[in-house]
Design a protein around this motif. Structure first.
Motif, PDB file in Angstrom:
ATOM      1  N   SER A  11     -11.345   1.576  -0.561  1.00 50.99           N
ATOM      2  CA  SER A  11     -10.066   1.804  -1.257  1.00 50.99           C
ATOM      3  C   SER A  11     -10.326   2.085  -2.723  1.00 50.99           C
ATOM      4  O   SER A  11     -11.172   1.440  -3.348  1.00 50.99           O
ATOM      5  CB  SER A  11      -9.155   0.581  -1.119  1.00 50.99           C
ATOM      6  N   GLU A  19      -1.438   3.925  -7.723  1.00 47.64           N
ATOM      7  CA  GLU A  19      -1.549   4.215  -6.290  1.00 47.64           C
ATOM      8  C   GLU A  19      -2.926   3.816  -5.766  1.00 47.64           C
ATOM      9  O   GLU A  19      -3.931   3.960  -6.468  1.00 47.64           O
ATOM     10  CB  GLU A  19      -1.320   5.708  -6.028  1.00 47.64           C
ATOM     11  N   THR A  21      -5.569   4.629  -2.651  1.00 48.25           N
ATOM     12  CA  THR A  21      -5.900   5.531  -1.538  1.00 48.25           C
ATOM     13  C   THR A  21      -7.051   4.917  -0.754  1.00 48.25           C
ATOM     14  O   THR A  21      -7.951   4.304  -1.341  1.00 48.25           O
ATOM     15  CB  THR A  21      -6.309   6.934  -2.042  1.00 48.25           C
ATOM     16  N   HIS A  23      -9.914   5.322   2.648  1.00 52.28           N
ATOM     17  CA  HIS A  23     -10.576   6.158   3.662  1.00 52.28           C
ATOM     18  C   HIS A  23     -11.691   5.352   4.322  1.00 52.28           C
ATOM     19  O   HIS A  23     -12.242   4.424   3.713  1.00 52.28           O
ATOM     20  CB  HIS A  23     -11.148   7.442   3.037  1.00 52.28           C
ATOM     21  N   LYS A  85      -3.726   5.195   7.320  1.00 55.55           N
ATOM     22  CA  LYS A  85      -3.452   6.586   6.937  1.00 55.55           C
ATOM     23  C   LYS A  85      -2.115   7.061   7.497  1.00 55.55           C
ATOM     24  O   LYS A  85      -1.315   7.700   6.801  1.00 55.55           O
ATOM     25  CB  LYS A  85      -4.582   7.483   7.451  1.00 55.55           C
ATOM     26  N   LYS A  88       1.113   5.616   5.763  1.00 55.25           N
ATOM     27  CA  LYS A  88       1.287   5.895   4.336  1.00 55.25           C
ATOM     28  C   LYS A  88       2.498   6.778   4.039  1.00 55.25           C
ATOM     29  O   LYS A  88       3.329   6.427   3.215  1.00 55.25           O
ATOM     30  CB  LYS A  88       0.024   6.573   3.786  1.00 55.25           C
TER      31      LYS A  88
END
Length: 694
Positions: A11, A19, A21, A23, A85, A88
């Motif tokens: 992250s 924010e 994000t 993956h 994901k 979101k």
């Protein structure tokens, strides 16, 4: 990077937009230096014995999706990453207990995770149990309801709600915000990790007196190490992710400019929202590598591997057909080259940097673009046997005005264009005779180099891809079966070319069960004890047991020659060879000891070390001892073994050789085959005859 057993969630926090994000990524390929200011969530971080298990872990256990459990934490994190994901984007909330995942997305979530014992059906059932469009009755055997008698209901599943796991703790956000006003460090270099912020800073590192391409590794995401294993240790790394020019995404009316350090996943996202050609490129790129590799692997790194190391890249083939150009920065100048020119150049040196790739916008009028690939696994995570990409511009009467036919991975150094076939097709309207002639020409053009495996198969694949493409262009031709166009087709209208390719069909399976009380409770679907422990990653495997203090590690050196005297063992000068503490060989066996590695009663003994003669390629020559397992493995690769075949017979390499030299294993009497009945009579009376055999 090939199995997915060590997948974690990474992250990143942007203090400017507040924010986070996330993956998924493969731990074994991720360098710790690249994780500055990141938060890493492991399988144990989303659920464990102390704080309770996560619904992903509980459902994996309940659907019997774990056997040995070694791959399960990676499966767990791939599913969790897909859930994070999917949940979101803004949009309508999914039904209670479900996520915004679709069944198709759920299936693809674990497309890069390999399982060797459980089988994928129960794992896919776990994935689909979170999908909003699933029919729960289709899911297989589980411990939540009894198949065939109980009603399948989401209320019986461990409850899932999005956002229950904090992937970026607040104290880390505060720490990052506190550092925002600090003057950013220059190129830095603590512990040998350099992160230039501009091309100028990068070139200043190249010009440093310590720069040596053998001991310095230039990295963006390091996923290339999964394909081309490091042959030596590195004492310095240069991370180019922070250079803004390499992360540009610039869309214009002319096309799309993409920085070389943009991840493949991001490229797919950008291309998905575009013209038919762009959408097609995105579809093909989604079959490259696996989700957790695409999340970090860069498009530029893939293309550079194709140019420098002859990597059988799908991306290079697709970009070649799409008429792409590349911007390259050498030590002295900046170059703009077509993809074809770039691939045909001599391999780039370490100081040549690929800056960006430009893909022109072809629009959608009278342009037909098709890509295909054949590989062991259709959803990716496998290098192609052959890949292809075709782009044609046609006139109103379906006359081919211009065409580009690119092929790759069939046993050549890099993707190439079939120029002779292109010239033949220009100006022609496709007919059966034209297709036949084009196919004949292609067979002469596609020529796998010597030593390529399955050359005939690769040529036939290339021919089938071209045949399928040209058939779709032809007037008054029967449409070919879509099964030979793995990526479907995209052209002027969905009514003619909009069929879904065979690879995009959902995975379907059926499970029939017969219950009996005869051997109760055998057959009752009871959750395996320890399955949740495996899913959380807390289960202890041999490799998890801490080594004793001051432990040393070993790695075998293997012979590369069959039947040869081992004269000497030396090590080439390298960083890894400096880590060698000692080498143990047959000479170190104490007096009275035996050079025996294994022995079976009545079957004889196998030597531990090939001494003084290496009997076969791959025989142990000695053991390198070092402080860590990695050092030992790397040091073993540095061994230079001197061989001699003087006064030795040539090695026996075939069964025919063995028969000629009367070289047989002695079969113990209890293993000797005993004839039953009259074999000659049985064979003469058999329904079928063996005409020839070997």
């Amino acid at each position: 990077g090939g199995c997915g057993a060590c997948v974690v969630l990474i992250s990143k926090y942007n203090p400017a937009t507040d924010e986070v994000t996330e993956h998924s990524a493969s731990s074994c390929l991720t360098l710790v230096g690249s994780l500055n200011h990141c938060s890493v969530t492991t399988s144990e971080g989303i659920g464990n014995t102390r704080h309770g298990y996560h619904p992903v872990q509980q459902r994996l256990a309940g659907f019997h999706a774990s056997q040995c459990g070694f791959c399960t934490p990676g499966m767990c994190m791939s599913i969790f990453s897909a859930l994070v994901k999917a949940d979101k984007p803004d949009g309508p909330a999914p039904p209670t207990g479900f996520s915004k995942l679709t069944c198709s997305e759920a299936e693809h979530a674990v497309s890069g995770n390999l399982c060797r014992c459980t089988g994928y059906r129960p794992i896919l059932d776990t994935c689909k149990s979170f999908a909003a469009d699933v029919d729960l009755e289709d899911l297989g055997l589980n411990s939540f309801w009894k198949k065939g008698t109980d009603r399948a209901d989401v209320g019986k599943l461990p409850e899932y709600s999005s956002g229950a796991v904090c992937t970026f703790p607040e104290f880390l956000k505060s720490e990052i915000k506190g550092q925002m006003n600090d003057i950013p460090a220059a190129i830095a270099g603590q512990d040998g990790w350099y992160h230039p912020k501009s091309i100028e800073e990068l070139h200043s590192l190249f010009d440093s007196n310590w720069f040596d391409e053998n001991s310095v590794k230039i990295v963006a995401s390091n996923t290339g190490a999964g394909v081309y294993k490091d042959q030596d240790l590195y004492d310095k790394y240069i991370d180019i992710q922070g250079i803004p020019e390499l992360s540009v995404i610039d869309r214009s009316s002319k096309g799309l400019e993409i920085g070389a350090a943009v991840s493949i996943s991001k490229v797919i996202e950008v291309f998905s929202d575009g013209t038919p050609v762009f959408t097609k490129i995105a579809g093909h790129l989604s079959k490259v590598a696996s989700p957790f590799v695409r999340n970090t692997a860069t498009v530029g790194g893939n293309v550079i591997m194709a140019q420098r190391l002859q990597f059988p890249s799908d991306i290079a083939t697709v970009l070649l057909a799409a008429g792409s150009t590349v911007t390259v920065q050498t030590a002295s100048k900046m170059l703009r080259l077509t993809m074809e020119e770039f691939l045909e150049q001599p391999p780039c040196d370490a100081k040549t940097i690929l800056l960006s790739i430009f893909v022109p916008d072809w629009g959608s009028d009278n342009v037909i673009f098709e890509t295909s690939r054949a590989s062991p696994r259709p959803f990716g995570n496998a290098v192609s046997f052959v890949n292809s990409a075709f782009l044609a511009r046609t006139s109103g009467q379906l006359v081919i005005e211009d065409i580009c036919l690119a092929f790759g991975a069939y046993g050549v150094d890099h993707a190439t264009r079939a120029r002779k076939v292109e010239e033949f097709l220009k100006g022609k309207s496709v007919s059966a005779a034209v297709i036949l002639e084009a196919v004949q020409l292609l067979k002469d053009v596609i020529s796998p180099s010597e030593g390529t495996t399955h050359p005939e198969y690769r040529v036939s694949l290339a021919v089938s891809f071209l045949f399928s493409f040209l058939s779709s262009l032809g007037n008054n031709l029967n449409e070919p079966a879509n099964a030979i166009a793995p990526n479907g087709s995209c052209a002027n209208g969905p009514e003619k070319h909009g069929t879904v390719g065979s690879d995009d069909l959902p995975v379907r399976s059926r499970q029939e069960l017969v219950f009996s009380d005869e051997y109760k409770p055998v057959g009752k679907p009871i959750t395996k004890a320890g399955a949740e422990l495996q899913a959380s990653g807390e289960a202890m495997y041999v490799d998890d047991i801490p080594a004793p203090k001051d432990c040393l590690y070993g790695a075998f050196m293997y012979s590369t020659h069959p039947h040869a005297h081992v004269k000497s063992v030396n090590f080439r000068s390298s960083l890894a060879s400096e880590k060698v503490i000692t080498v143990i060989s047959a000479k170190d066996i104490p007096v009275g000891g035996k050079n025996v590695g294994s022995g079976f009663r009545m079957l004889g003994e196998e030597a531990l070390f090939g001494d003084p003669v290496s009997e076969f390629a791959g025989q142990n020559i000695g053991i390198v001892i070092a402080e860590t397992q990695k050092y030992a493995y790397m040091a073993a690769k540095q061994a230079v073994i001197d061989y001699s075949t003087e006064n030795l017979e040539p090695p026996i390499l075939t069964i025919e050789d063995a028969i000629q030299h009367n070289s047989y294993f002695q079969t113990p009497p209890f293993l000797a085959p005993r004839p039953v009945g009259d074999i000659d009579q049985g064979m003469s009376q058999a329904d079928h005859k063996i005409l020839s055999g070997e």
